[in-house]
Motif scaffolding. Structure first.
Motif, PDB file in Angstrom:
ATOM      1  N   TYR A 251       0.834  -1.210   0.000  1.00  0.00           N
ATOM      2  CA  TYR A 251       0.000   0.000   0.000  1.00  0.00           C
ATOM      3  C   TYR A 251       0.866   1.256   0.000  1.00  0.00           C
ATOM      4  O   TYR A 251       2.066   1.180   0.193  1.00  0.00           O
TER       5      TYR A 251
ATOM      6  N   ALA B  66      -2.899  -4.142  -2.360  1.00  0.00           N
ATOM      7  CA  ALA B  66      -2.430  -4.559  -1.032  1.00  0.00           C
ATOM      8  C   ALA B  66      -3.493  -5.412  -0.341  1.00  0.00           C
ATOM      9  O   ALA B  66      -3.186  -6.454   0.254  1.00  0.00           O
ATOM     10  N   TYR B  67      -4.729  -4.959  -0.433  1.00  0.00           N
ATOM     11  CA  TYR B  67      -5.811  -5.678   0.241  1.00  0.00           C
ATOM     12  C   TYR B  67      -6.002  -7.064  -0.384  1.00  0.00           C
ATOM     13  O   TYR B  67      -6.102  -8.066   0.338  1.00  0.00           O
TER      14      TYR B  67
ATOM     15  N   GLN C  24      -2.887   0.794  -5.461  1.00  0.00           N
ATOM     16  CA  GLN C  24      -2.017   0.191  -4.454  1.00  0.00           C
ATOM     17  C   GLN C  24      -2.802  -0.307  -3.246  1.00  0.00           C
ATOM     18  O   GLN C  24      -2.498  -1.366  -2.682  1.00  0.00           O
ATOM     19  N   LEU C  25      -3.806   0.478  -2.851  1.00  0.00           N
ATOM     20  CA  LEU C  25      -4.642   0.046  -1.726  1.00  0.00           C
ATOM     21  C   LEU C  25      -5.385  -1.241  -2.066  1.00  0.00           C
ATOM     22  O   LEU C  25      -5.420  -2.187  -1.268  1.00  0.00           O
TER      23      LEU C  25
END
Lengths: 440, 159
Positions: free
Chosen positions: A393, A424-425, A420-421
Motif C-alpha cells: 500500500y 495490497a488488500y 495500491q490500496l
C-alpha cells in the motif's frame, strides 16, 4: 566518403524468428550494427581485457546472472538484519534506561507523554537506525563496486521478455532506498508509457521505511528465519512490481518497449570513505524524519491514545485512536488486523515508519509490551498478511507528492493510491486464504 | 587474452579438476543443508538455514559451469572460479560478521544472546570457505614447489 562494406540493418524476418520477441531481434541487430562499426573504427590494443571483463562473463551470464543477483541480494538483507540486531538492542536498552527516569516525573501527564509518547514512539523508531544505516551501506557498496548497473543489465533480459523497459529496473532498484528517489529516477526511462508504468510500480519496491516493520514482525513471529523473511518481502516487492507492470503494459499503458543500451563501468573496489559517506548522507535523512515528522506524529498519536470523548486518561480502548481504528476495523477483519494495527496503518499514510511507531504508542499507553501484544493479537499468517499489506500500500505522503510532480496529473496520482490500496488488500487476503488452506 | 594480463596458468587441467572438486563439494553440502533444514535427514548443527543451502548450490553451479571451459583449456573458465571465490568469500565474510555481532551481544549479556552458542553459527558457508582457501593455498604451494623442482631438473639435464 563512402565505405565499401557499410553496415546494413537486416530487416528480413524468417519464419523461425517469428516466435522470438521482435524487441530481442531488434536489440541483436543493433548490437550487430555496433559490432560492424566497431570493426571498422576500433583497434584493440594490448591489455584491454582486464579482470572487469572477466567478471562480467559470469555476472552477466545468461543463466547464472539471476541466481548470482539473488545471492547478493540475500547477502545484503542478511547483513542488514543479522548484524544490526545487537546494535538495536543497545539503543533499546538506552531508551529503556531513559524511560526509568521519565516515568518517575511527578506530573503523570508529562511522564506519560515523555515515556509512552516520545520515548515509546520516536525512541522506538530510532532503534531501527542500525538496520537502515546498514542497508544504505550495503546499497552504497554495491553501487560503488559497479554491480548495481550489472543487476539492471541482468534483469533487462527478463523485463524485455515481459514487455517492459530494461532501464525501468534502475529506478526500481533505487526504490530499495526510498520510493521518492525511485519515482524521480523514472525520468531516465524512455517513452511516456514506459515512464508512467515505472512511476506507478516504483512504490511497490520495499523502501527503507518499511524495513522496521518487517524486522519487528519477522523478529516476533519468525525469530529463527527473520532475515530470510525480510529478504523474501523485498523479493516479493520486485515480483509484484513486474507483475503489475506487465498488467499495465498489456492494458492501460500499451507501448512498444525499446531495448536498453547502457555503458557498464569497470568494477571498482569501493573505498570505505565513499561508502560510509553515502550511507551517512542517506541514513541521516531517516534521523531527520524521526526528529521532525515522526516526533510530531508520536505526540499526535499519544494525544489520540490518551484522550477520548470522556476526557484525559481514559482507557486506551475508549480513546480517539480506538474510535478511529474501530471505525475502519470491519474492512480489515478478513485480514485478521486488530483496531490497533488499523490505526497504525492509517498513520502509515504519512510515513511507513509511523505504522510501528503508532502501534508502540497505542500498546504502551495501554500498558502492554509491543511484542507481547502482537503475539497475542494476531496469528503468524495475519502477521505475513500485515507485512504484505505494508509492502504494497501507498508508501508515504512524500511519494504521493513525487508521483503528482512527475506525472503532472491528479488523475494518475489518485489512480496510483487507489490501485495500491486495492492490490495490497487483495494480495494480503490471498495470503490469508491460501496460507489458511495450506498451513492451518 | 586474460592469461597474459592476469598471470593465469598455461595449463588448465589441474584447475579444472580442482574446480570440479570444489563445485561438487559445495553442491553436496548445499543439498545436505537443504535436507537437514527440512528435517528429511537428522538435523545437523549449523545446517538449519534452508536458503543457505540453496545459496551453496548456486555457488556450486558457478564453479561447475567453469569446469568445461577449463577442461578445454579455455581461459574464460577462470572467470567462473573468480566469481565462485567472490561469492564464497561474501558468504564467509557475512557469517564472520554474524558471529562477531552475536559474540558482542553475548559478551554484553543481552537477554536474547544469553543462550547463544557459537556452534550454531558455524555454518557450512563458513567452514567450506576455510577448506576452499586451505585447498587453494596448498595447491599454490605444491604448484610453486613443482615448478622449482622441474626447473632444477631441467637445469640438471641441461648440464
Amino acid at each position: 566518403m563512402t565505405h565499401s562494406n557499410e553496415p546494413k540493418m537486416e530487416t528480413e524476418v524468417t519464419e523461425a524468428d517469428e516466435s522470438i520477441d521482435p524487441q530481442i531481434i531488434l536489440a541483436d541487430e543493433r548490437y550487430e550494427v555496433i559490432g560492424q562499426i566497431l570493426c571498422e573504427t576500433y583497434k584493440p590494443g594490448q591489455g584491454k581485457w582486464i579482470l572487469s571483463d572477466m567478471l562480467d562473463r559470469v555476472f552477466l551470464h545468461r543463466y547464472l546472472g539471476l541466481p548470482i543477483f539473488l545471492v547478493i541480494m540475500w547477502a545484503m538483507f542478511h547483513f542488514t538484519f543479522e548484524i544490526s540486531l545487537v546494535f538495536m538492542e543497545m539503543i533499546t536498552q538506552f531508551f529503556a534506561w531513559l524511560g526509568t527516569y521519565t516515568s518517575q516525573i511527578p506530573n503523570p501527564l508529562l511522564a506519560s507523554l515523555l515515556t509512552n509518547g516520545i520515548l515509546g514512539g520516536v525512541g522506538f523508531i530510532l532503534t531501527f537506525i542500525p538496520p537502515i544505516f546498514f542497508l544504505y551501506l550495503a546499497i552504497s557498496i554495491l553501487e560503488d563496486t559497479g554491480y548495481l548497473s550489472r543487476a539492471a543489465f541482468v534483469m533487462d533480459r527478463f523485463m524485455m521478455k515481459m514487455g517492459l523497459h530494461g532501464r525501468s529496473f534502475i529506478p526500481l532498484l533505487l526504490g530499495f532506498g526510498c520510493s521518492v528517489a525511485a519515482v524521480m529516477a523514472s525520468r531516465t526511462v524512455d517513452g511516456e508509457s514506459n515512464r508512467l508504468t515505472t512511476i506507478l510500480v516504483s512504490p511497490l519496491m520495499s523502501c527503507a521505511g518499511r524495513l522496521p516493520i518487517y524486522i519487528l514482525i519477522a523478529g516476533v513471529f519468525f525469530p529463527s528465519n527473520a532475515g530470510t523473511v525480510v529478504f523474501l518481502m523485498y523479493m516479493l516487492g520486485i515480483v509484484m512490481a513486474i507483475i503489475v507492470a506487465i498488467i499495465f503494459k498489456k492494458t492501460i499503458l500499451r507501448e512498444e518497449s525499446s531495448s536498453m543500451i547502457m555503458e557498464l563501468s569497470q568494477y571498482q573496489i569501493p573505498t570505505a570513505h565513499g561508502s560510509f559517506r553515502h550511507m551517512w548522507d542517506r541514513g541521516i535523512m531517516f534521523v531527520k524524519t524521526a526528529g521532525t515528522y515522526l516526533l510530531a506524529g508520536s505526540i499526535i498519536m499519544w494525544t489520540l491514545s490518551s484522550f477520548g470523548p470522556a476526557g484525559l486518561g481514559v482507557p486506551v480502548d475508549e480513546s480517539f485512536a480506538s474510535i478511529l481504528g474501530h471505525f475502519f476495523e470491519p474492512i480489515f477483519m478478513p485480514l485478521g488486523f486488530s483496531w490497533q494495527i488499523v490505526t497504525g496503518l492509517i498513520f502509515g499514510f504519512l510515513a511507513k515508519e509511523a505504522v510501528i511507531q503508532s502501534l508502540a504508542i497505542v500498546y504502551a499507553v495501554g500498558g502492554i509490551a509491543l511484542e507481547t501484544a502482537l503475539l497475542g493479537s494476531m496469528t503468524p499468517l495475519a502477521a505475513v498478511a500485515l507485512m504484505v499489506f505494508v509492502l504494497l500500500y501507498v508508501p508515504c505522503l512524500a511519494t504521493v507528492g513525487a508521483i503528482r510532480r512527475e506525472t503532472g496529473s491528479w488523475k494518475w496520482t489518485g489512480f496510483s493510491v487507489v490501485y495500491q490500496l486495492v492490490l495490497a488488500y487483495i494480495v494480503a487476503l490471498l495470503v490469508i486464504i491460501i496460507g489458511g488452506a495450506l498451513f492451518v | 587474452m586474460y592469461r597474459e594480463e592476469l598471470n593465469l596458468p598455461e595449463d588448465s587441467k589441474w584447475p579444472s579438476v580442482f574446480t570440479m572438486v570444489i563445485g561438487i563439494a559445495y553442491l553436496g553440502i548445499g543439498v545436505i543443508q537443504i535436507f537437514s533444514s527440512l528435517q528429511l535427514i537428522t538435523p545437523i548443527i549449523g545446517f538449519s538455514d534452508l536458503i543457505g543451502g540453496f545459496l551453496l548450490i548456486i555457488v556450486a553451479a558457478v564453479f561447475l559451469t567453469g569446469v568445461k571451459p577449463l577442461s578445454e583449456n579455455n581461459q574464460e573458465g577462470y572467470a567462473f572460479i573468480a566469481v565462485g571465490y567472490i561469492l564464497a568469500a561474501l558468504l564467509f565474510g557475512l557469517q564472520i560478521l554474524v558471529i562477531l555481532s552475536n559474540g558482542l551481544g553475548w559478551f554484553l549479556r543481552f537477554e536474547d544472546w544469553i543462550t547463544w552458542d557459537i556452534l550454531g553459527d558455524f555454518t557450512p558457508s563458513l567452514w567450506m570457505f576455510i577448506i576452499l582457501m586451505t585447498g587453494t593455498g596448498s595447491l599454490w604451494v605444491i604448484g610453486n614447489m613443482r615448478e622449482k623442482i622441474m626447473g632444477v631438473m631441467k637445469e640438471g639435464s641441461q648440464i
